[in-house]
Motif scaffolding. Structure first.
Motif, short mmCIF file in Angstrom:
data_model
loop_
_atom_site.label_atom_id
_atom_site.label_comp_id
_atom_site.label_asym_id
_atom_site.label_seq_id
_atom_site.Cartn_x
_atom_site.Cartn_y
_atom_site.Cartn_z
N VAL A 58 0.83 -1.22 -0.07
CA VAL A 58 0.08 0.00 -0.02
C VAL A 58 0.70 1.40 0.11
O VAL A 58 1.89 1.25 0.69
CB VAL A 58 -0.88 0.04 1.37
CG1 VAL A 58 -1.81 1.34 1.13
CG2 VAL A 58 -1.76 -1.53 1.27
N SER A 79 -4.40 6.21 1.12
CA SER A 79 -3.56 4.82 1.29
C SER A 79 -3.99 4.06 -0.06
O SER A 79 -5.20 3.77 -0.06
CB SER A 79 -3.76 4.28 2.47
OG SER A 79 -3.40 5.09 3.50
N LEU A 80 -3.29 3.86 -1.13
CA LEU A 80 -3.69 3.08 -2.29
C LEU A 80 -2.93 1.58 -2.42
O LEU A 80 -1.62 1.59 -2.51
CB LEU A 80 -3.72 4.03 -3.52
CG LEU A 80 -4.46 5.18 -3.34
CD1 LEU A 80 -4.20 6.17 -4.16
CD2 LEU A 80 -5.99 4.94 -3.11
N TRP A 81 -3.65 0.74 -2.64
CA TRP A 81 -2.81 -0.41 -3.07
C TRP A 81 -2.22 -0.54 -4.43
O TRP A 81 -3.02 0.44 -5.36
CB TRP A 81 -4.10 -1.67 -3.07
CG TRP A 81 -3.99 -2.21 -1.82
CD1 TRP A 81 -3.44 -3.26 -0.95
CD2 TRP A 81 -5.31 -1.85 -0.62
NE1 TRP A 81 -3.76 -3.50 0.20
CE2 TRP A 81 -4.78 -2.93 0.70
CE3 TRP A 81 -6.01 -1.09 -0.49
CZ2 TRP A 81 -5.79 -2.76 1.64
CZ3 TRP A 81 -6.91 -1.02 0.69
CH2 TRP A 81 -6.58 -1.91 1.66
N ASN B 158 -8.62 5.90 3.87
CA ASN B 158 -9.62 5.03 3.23
C ASN B 158 -9.01 3.52 3.25
O ASN B 158 -10.02 2.80 2.56
CB ASN B 158 -9.50 5.59 1.89
CG ASN B 158 -8.18 5.49 1.18
OD1 ASN B 158 -7.34 5.91 1.87
ND2 ASN B 158 -8.03 4.76 0.00
N ALA B 159 -7.98 3.16 3.98
CA ALA B 159 -7.66 2.05 3.98
C ALA B 159 -7.38 1.20 5.09
O ALA B 159 -8.25 1.53 6.06
CB ALA B 159 -6.44 1.91 2.90
#
Lengths: 88, 196
Positions: A58, A79-81, B158-159
């Motif tokens: 992430v 937070s981005l995969w 968001n995670a």
């Protein structure tokens, strides 16, 4: 686990609106941001919701408000995969 | 399908799921209640206030907190565990030039153990959608006017990570004790919708 992106890299988010659960919000789709850090390795939420465990890097990705909304002088960090991102 | 997390349908689904799991004997409702009660009893914004006050008086702690909050919290007897799974906490520091605000645009993710139960407005669609696109206007609605040249950073939980804001220490507080400093901090200050 290998990391596809490094801090400072410019990345573009996916434009796909999947018919399953995802943690990539609408407002952040199809936009260009900058990787500002790594945020651990976590099960990809999209697959977890389908009963599949796949851990993936992430990234903390920062976007200018103007890029996301066409106005504003602030930034938004998400937070981005890895699956959500491609090299710009 | 990232916008289908409205509170009431999810709450109903969770209740249905819990009832089903109980009926099938897969969970013990008493055990579940014990976990939730124990967690809720320890979840208080006073924890966040203590963290901030310590960071204001102890430069070493401040540095450790910003570098890796999960490793620094045990110094105050706190942790991000206690829930069903431990979570990563990022503490983001306000400075003269930068002001931080936290939100979860997908639902209402929030560091309960340090901030206590989240306020209703934090979970509202109005806050979640407005604060990412027009944060300065949202802060004004809270009666908080930031200087025009202060840069605003919005953090979307968001995670898997959670966020807490480290407010700036107010001027004229040099003589205060750590406990007195903690009493100055507010929950909204930890979210970023107030200065302190």
């Amino acid at each position: 686990m290998s990391e596809r992106y490094r801090t400072g890299d410019r990345v573009r988010t996916s434009t796909v609106d999947p018919d399953h659960h995802t943690r990539l919000p609408h407002y952040a789709r199809g936009h260009v941001g900058t990787v500002v850090g790594h945020d651990g390795v976590h099960p990809l939420a999209d697959l977890s919701a389908q009963g599949i465990q796949q851990r993936q890097q992430v990234y903390l990705v920062r976007f200018c408000a103007r890029e996301l909304f066409g106005h504003g002088d602030h930034s938004v960090t998400l937070s981005l995969w890895e699956d959500y991102l491609s090299h710009e | 399908m990232s916008d289908d997390h409205d509170d009431s349908p999810i709450a109903a689904q969770v209740r249905d799921l819990e009832a089903l799991l109980e009926a099938k004997g897969l969970i013990d409702p008493r055990e579940l209640d014990q976990v939730l009660e124990a967690f809720a009893a320890k979840a208080s914004p006073a924890n966040g206030f203590r963290v901030v006050a310590r960071a204001w008086v102890d430069e070493g702690f401040r540095e450790r907190l910003l570098a890796g909050a999960n490793d620094a919290l045990p110094e105050l007897g706190l942790s991000m565990g206690g829930g069903l799974q431990p979570q990563v906490l990022h503490v983001v520091e306000n400075t003269e030039d930068v002001h931080n605000v936290i939100v979860c645009t997908l639902c209402s993710c929030y560091p309960l153990s340090l901030l206590g139960p989240s306020p209703t407005w934090y979970k509202s669609t109005a806050y979640r959608s407005a604060v990412v696109s027009r944060p300065r206007e949202v802060l004004e609605q809270f009666g908080f006017d930031l200087p025009q040249d202060t840069q605003i950073r919005v953090w979307d939980a968001n995670a898997e990570s959670r966020y807490m804001v480290l407010p700036r220490r107010p001027d004229g507080t040099d003589e205060l004790t750590e406990a007195e400093l903690a009493a100055l901090v507010t929950r909204n200050g930890l979210i970023g919708t107030a200065a302190v």
